[in-house]
Design an enzyme around this catalytic site. Structure first.
Site, PDB file in Angstrom:
ATOM      1  N   GLY A 287      31.168  10.468   0.905  1.00 38.71           N
ATOM      2  CA  GLY A 287      32.012   9.405   0.388  1.00 38.71           C
ATOM      3  C   GLY A 287      31.206   8.411  -0.407  1.00 38.71           C
ATOM      4  O   GLY A 287      30.020   8.619  -0.688  1.00 38.71           O
TER       5      GLY A 287
ATOM      6  N   ASP B 248      38.123  -0.581   5.202  1.00 39.36           N
ATOM      7  CA  ASP B 248      38.250   0.683   4.462  1.00 39.36           C
ATOM      8  C   ASP B 248      39.143   1.654   5.234  1.00 39.36           C
ATOM      9  O   ASP B 248      38.798   2.810   5.439  1.00 39.36           O
ATOM     10  CB  ASP B 248      36.876   1.298   4.213  1.00 39.36           C
ATOM     11  CG  ASP B 248      36.902   2.347   3.101  1.00 39.36           C
ATOM     12  OD1 ASP B 248      37.835   2.307   2.264  1.00 39.36           O
ATOM     13  OD2 ASP B 248      36.005   3.194   3.067  1.00 39.36           O
TER      14      ASP B 248
ATOM     15  N   GLY C 190      28.124   7.121   1.688  1.00 39.84           N
ATOM     16  CA  GLY C 190      27.070   7.985   2.179  1.00 39.84           C
ATOM     17  C   GLY C 190      27.573   9.359   2.568  1.00 39.84           C
ATOM     18  O   GLY C 190      28.671   9.773   2.202  1.00 39.84           O
ATOM     19  N   THR C 191      26.744  10.076   3.336  1.00 38.93           N
ATOM     20  CA  THR C 191      27.030  11.448   3.754  1.00 38.93           C
ATOM     21  C   THR C 191      27.023  11.529   5.269  1.00 38.93           C
ATOM     22  O   THR C 191      26.207  10.905   5.932  1.00 38.93           O
ATOM     23  CB  THR C 191      25.968  12.402   3.180  1.00 38.93           C
ATOM     24  OG1 THR C 191      25.917  12.250   1.758  1.00 38.93           O
ATOM     25  CG2 THR C 191      26.277  13.849   3.513  1.00 38.93           C
ATOM     26  N   VAL C 192      27.946  12.325   5.816  1.00 41.33           N
ATOM     27  CA  VAL C 192      28.024  12.526   7.262  1.00 41.33           C
ATOM     28  C   VAL C 192      27.607  13.962   7.581  1.00 41.33           C
ATOM     29  O   VAL C 192      28.118  14.920   6.995  1.00 41.33           O
ATOM     30  CB  VAL C 192      29.440  12.257   7.797  1.00 41.33           C
ATOM     31  CG1 VAL C 192      29.499  12.498   9.308  1.00 41.33           C
ATOM     32  CG2 VAL C 192      29.866  10.827   7.480  1.00 41.33           C
TER      33      VAL C 192
ATOM     34  N   LYS D  40      25.752   9.519  10.213  1.00 42.05           N
ATOM     35  CA  LYS D  40      26.096   8.963   8.910  1.00 42.05           C
ATOM     36  C   LYS D  40      24.830   8.449   8.233  1.00 42.05           C
ATOM     37  O   LYS D  40      24.130   7.584   8.743  1.00 42.05           O
ATOM     38  CB  LYS D  40      27.100   7.827   9.035  1.00 42.05           C
ATOM     39  CG  LYS D  40      27.504   7.296   7.664  1.00 42.05           C
ATOM     40  CD  LYS D  40      28.464   6.140   7.743  1.00 42.05           C
ATOM     41  CE  LYS D  40      28.769   5.640   6.338  1.00 42.05           C
ATOM     42  NZ  LYS D  40      29.604   4.443   6.338  1.00 42.05           N
TER      43      LYS D  40
END
Length: 471
Positions: free
Chosen positions: A147, A263, A150-152, A166
């Site tokens: 997203g 969010d 960042g990245t999960v 995360k």
């Protein structure tokens, strides 16, 4: 008597009676060198030849594979040099990790854990090595989602316990204390509809957050992925909406410091195998002091879900989350995406599309076909009303998250009562449907109360029309 004449004896030997060049060209196959990595040289005492292993190799050049490798001394030297380099590199890495740990507030978090004992016993500070091993060095195959923040990744520990990591793109160094406060607060949250924060890793340039792993994907997947075996039923949608509102109401009203998620969207709502909703991703969240109702901040969020008043003024309030939830409710009701180029230019934004359809009595045309039936028309209308109220442009005109949660909880309880009472009398059913679950009421229309009543009746007729036509 001692012999005064002494002679030294030198024993020399060589192969054949040819030079190296002649032996190599001899067609009888008498060339004696068998080993790779060997050299031929001519004898000094005659037309014979000898062999030795090439420079850097050691062994017997007269047998196959007789010169396999480098000398022991050179090997020791190389290994020793490599060990020194690795040691220096590891020492440098350790110092860098210690630097990041301090920059990211590690000492502050450690002190808090020590001072608060059992209340922080579930908080864990993970090492970088631990998480690298759990994610196979952050392999792309372990990515659960990406997203704007960042990245999960999916991580698996040695005991096969799964969790989500995360990895944010950026970290504002001026907000480290705020970040640590949020970590401390979130690790103490124990709500069944909020993804549990297990701990963090502070040994990297950008801190990593470690959450419980939720098995069944995002709400967005379940609403919009047509490849799924079966769509969400109305009952499951109402349950999910209630659980989301309940979790956000808890964050707004029942934590030691109110938390604005900032969010809220369908991709940040996770579902487990029982379709229990879990609010996730607090990367944009902000804490608000108990004596504050709003804060001024840089605008963050996702287009399509973003509160228009917050977008224009930078004033963040709890009602900003309410607006975003209104968009999620509209998604659940219509199956439409928050932003879509498949809709007319004026209605790319789902909030505008939804409110306009309600105002113009076109709601029947945008609701997903399978979610309504003769038995759920009234609860459906109430959820439509509620979503429209959440989407009002001025935050003062929107309900609080607690009011939204109470309304949805009341509707769900009413439906569960109806589902469990098949032999209930018509009078009881009508009484339950007429009874408001909250003292406030959001009119279905936008104009006067008379037009609201007319719009209300018109929507009922529209919803009943397919049943009258026998469809």
């Amino acid at each position: 008597m001692q012999n005064k004449d002494a002679f030294s004896l030198v024993l020399d030997w060589a192969i054949g009676n040819h030079t190296c060049e002649n032996a190599k060209n001899n067609t009888t196959g008498s060339y004696a060198c068998k080993a790779a990595n060997s050299n031929c040289y001519n004898s000094k005492n005659g037309p014979e030849y000898l062999y030795n292993c090439s420079s850097g190799y050691q062994g017997n050049p007269y047998i196959f594979d007789g010169c396999p490798g480098i000398s022991i001394s050179l090997l020791v030297l190389l290994l020793g040099g490599s060990s020194v380099l690795l040691g220096l590199k590891r020492g440098k890495l350790i110092k860098l990790q210690e630097k990041y740990f301090q920059q990211n507030g590690g000492l502050m978090l450690q002190e808090h854990i020590l001072n608060h004992g059992r209340s922080m016993e579930t908080t864990k500070i993970f090492s970088n090595e631990e998480l690298k091993k759990a994610t196979n060095n952050y392999d792309e195959n372990r990515v659960l989602g990406k997203g704007g923040y960042g990245t999960v990744y999916k991580g698996v520990l040695s005991d096969n316990k799964e969790f989500a990591i995360k990895k944010s793109k950026l970290c504002d160094k001026s907000q480290i204390e705020q970040f640590i406060n949020e970590v401390i607060l979130l690790t103490q949250i124990n709500h069944r509809n909020v993804v549990k924060l297990l701990g963090c890793c502070l040994e990297t340039e950008v801190p990593l957050l470690v959450y419980e792993f939720i098995t069944n994907g995002t709400l967005y997947d379940h609403i919009h992925d047509i490849s799924r075996a079966s769509p969400l039923s109305w009952e499951k949608r109402l349950k999910i909406a209630t659980e989301i509102a309940r979790a956000l109401s808890y964050l707004h009203s029942e934590t030691s410091m109110p938390i604005i998620h900032r969010d809220v969207k369908s991709t940040n709502i996770l579902l487990d195998d029982n379709h229990t909703a879990k609010v996730a991703d607090f990367g944009a969240s902000r804490l608000i002091a108990l004596d504050q109702t709003e804060i001024t901040t840089l605008v963050q969020g996702t287009l399509g879900y973003l509160d228009p008043e917050y977008f224009q003024t930078g004033q963040l309030t709890e009602k900003s989350d309410v607006y975003s939830l209104g968009v999620v409710l509209a998604e659940l009701l219509t199956g439409e995406e928050a932003i879509s180029t498949n809709r007319p230019e004026t209605y790319k934004n789902l909030a505008m599309y939804f409110v306009s359809a309600v105002k113009e009595d076109r709601l029947f045309h945008i609701l997903q076909d399978h979610i309504f039936n003769e038995g759920n028309i009234e609860p459906l209308k109430k959820v439509v009303n509620l979503a429209k109220g959440c989407l009002r442009l001025r935050w003062e005109d929107r309900p609080t998250m607690m009011e939204v949660a109470m309304e949805l909880e009341g509707l769900r309880n009413m439906e569960k009562h109806l589902w469990g009472k098949d032999n209930q009398t018509t009078e009881e059913t009508e009484y339950l449907l007429r009874t408001p679950t909250l003292p406030f009421n959001i009119d279905i229309g936008i104009g006067s109360s008379a037009s609201a009543v007319n719009g209300h009746d018109s929507m009922i007729n529209q919803l009943l029309k397919p049943l009258d036509d026998g469809q």
